[in-house]
Structure formats: C-alpha cells, structure tokens
Design a protein around this motif. Structure first.
Motif, PDB file in Angstrom:
ATOM      1  N   LEU A  59       0.810  -1.218   0.000  1.00  0.00           N
ATOM      2  CA  LEU A  59       0.000   0.000   0.000  1.00  0.00           C
ATOM      3  C   LEU A  59       0.842   1.267   0.000  1.00  0.00           C
ATOM      4  CD1 LEU A  59      -2.946  -0.965   2.371  1.00  0.00           C
ATOM      5  CD2 LEU A  59      -2.892  -0.906  -0.117  1.00  0.00           C
ATOM      6  N   ASN A  60       2.058   1.198   0.536  1.00  0.00           N
ATOM      7  CA  ASN A  60       2.892   2.405   0.557  1.00  0.00           C
ATOM      8  C   ASN A  60       3.321   2.832  -0.849  1.00  0.00           C
ATOM      9  OD1 ASN A  60       4.723   0.323   0.162  1.00  0.00           O
ATOM     10  ND2 ASN A  60       6.267   1.187   1.516  1.00  0.00           N
ATOM     11  N   VAL A  61       3.187   1.947  -1.837  1.00  0.00           N
ATOM     12  CA  VAL A  61       3.486   2.293  -3.227  1.00  0.00           C
ATOM     13  C   VAL A  61       2.539   3.384  -3.709  1.00  0.00           C
ATOM     14  CG1 VAL A  61       3.364   1.399  -5.594  1.00  0.00           C
ATOM     15  CG2 VAL A  61       4.535   0.097  -3.837  1.00  0.00           C
ATOM     16  N   LEU A  62       1.322   3.373  -3.200  1.00  0.00           N
ATOM     17  CA  LEU A  62       0.314   4.339  -3.646  1.00  0.00           C
ATOM     18  C   LEU A  62       0.688   5.781  -3.343  1.00  0.00           C
ATOM     19  CD1 LEU A  62      -3.008   2.528  -2.755  1.00  0.00           C
ATOM     20  CD2 LEU A  62      -1.890   2.744  -4.972  1.00  0.00           C
ATOM     21  N   ALA A  63       1.493   6.007  -2.348  1.00  0.00           N
ATOM     22  CA  ALA A  63       1.888   7.376  -2.007  1.00  0.00           C
ATOM     23  C   ALA A  63       2.648   8.039  -3.143  1.00  0.00           C
ATOM     24  CB  ALA A  63       2.723   7.379  -0.736  1.00  0.00           C
ATOM     25  N   ASP A  64       3.354   7.244  -3.946  1.00  0.00           N
ATOM     26  CA  ASP A  64       4.165   7.782  -5.034  1.00  0.00           C
ATOM     27  C   ASP A  64       3.526   7.609  -6.411  1.00  0.00           C
ATOM     28  OD1 ASP A  64       6.186   8.468  -3.208  1.00  0.00           O
ATOM     29  OD2 ASP A  64       7.002   6.437  -3.291  1.00  0.00           O
ATOM     30  N   ALA A  74       5.663   0.914 -11.238  1.00  0.00           N
ATOM     31  CA  ALA A  74       5.699   0.224  -9.946  1.00  0.00           C
ATOM     32  C   ALA A  74       5.392  -1.263 -10.118  1.00  0.00           C
ATOM     33  CB  ALA A  74       4.711   0.867  -8.980  1.00  0.00           C
ATOM     34  N   VAL A  75       4.377  -1.580 -10.914  1.00  0.00           N
ATOM     35  CA  VAL A  75       4.017  -2.981 -11.153  1.00  0.00           C
ATOM     36  C   VAL A  75       5.162  -3.691 -11.873  1.00  0.00           C
ATOM     37  CG1 VAL A  75       2.454  -4.508 -12.441  1.00  0.00           C
ATOM     38  CG2 VAL A  75       1.526  -2.597 -11.097  1.00  0.00           C
ATOM     39  N   PHE A  76       5.756  -3.034 -12.864  1.00  0.00           N
ATOM     40  CA  PHE A  76       6.878  -3.625 -13.586  1.00  0.00           C
ATOM     41  C   PHE A  76       8.024  -3.948 -12.635  1.00  0.00           C
ATOM     42  CE2 PHE A  76      10.809  -3.183 -16.125  1.00  0.00           C
ATOM     43  CZ  PHE A  76      10.608  -4.244 -17.001  1.00  0.00           C
TER      44      PHE A  76
END
Length: 87
Positions: A59-64, A74-76
């Motif tokens: 979930l912390n990926v969503l911040a960026d 990000a998925v790659f």
C-alpha cells in the motif's frame, strides 16, 4: 517476461470502465484528480493488478503513484522482483 508497455496497456484497459464517459485515457492522466478514482476503486484496481500479474502491491506504493504510467512502473518493478530479476 512482460514489458512495462504491456503492463500499461492492460492497466489502461482496466481503467476504461472506471473513467467518466468521454474521458481520453493516456499514461499521464491523474488517477484521482482527472479520473476521480476514490480509495475503493483504487483498491479494486490494485487487486485486479495483483491477480493479473501474480504480485503483491504494498500500500505504501500508492503514495508515489498518481498516474497510470507511474503505476505501470511500480508494477513492472514488482514483477521483476517476483521473477528474481533485481535491477
């Protein structure tokens, strides 16, 4: 292995039904600002992507992440790590 461009294409396909009618989708469109995705739609999108690419998206990926292009990157990155290819 899937490319970042292929991930972006699939991501845009998931976004089409969520976009307001007549909204042109492009890699740099704002997920929240321009598409109006709320937190529930974003979570649904993440679950679809996790299932599609057999990854877990922290979930912390969503911040960026603010655009489909950023989410595709990000998925790659996560698929590279899942395949054992750390770059």
């Amino acid at each position: 292995m899937i490319s970042q461009e292929q991930i972006l294409e699939r991501l845009l396909a998931y976004l089409r039904p969520l976009a307001p009618p007549g909204t042109p989708l492009h890699p740099d469109i704002g997920l929240k600002q321009e598409l109006g995705l709320d937190s529930v739609k974003v979570m649904d999108l993440l679950m679809e992507l996790e299932d599609e690419f057999d990854i877990s998206i922290p979930l912390n990926v969503l911040a960026d992440v603010h655009t489909p292009a950023e989410l595709a990157r990000a998925v790659f990155s996560l698929t590279e790590h899942a395949d054992g290819l750390v770059r």
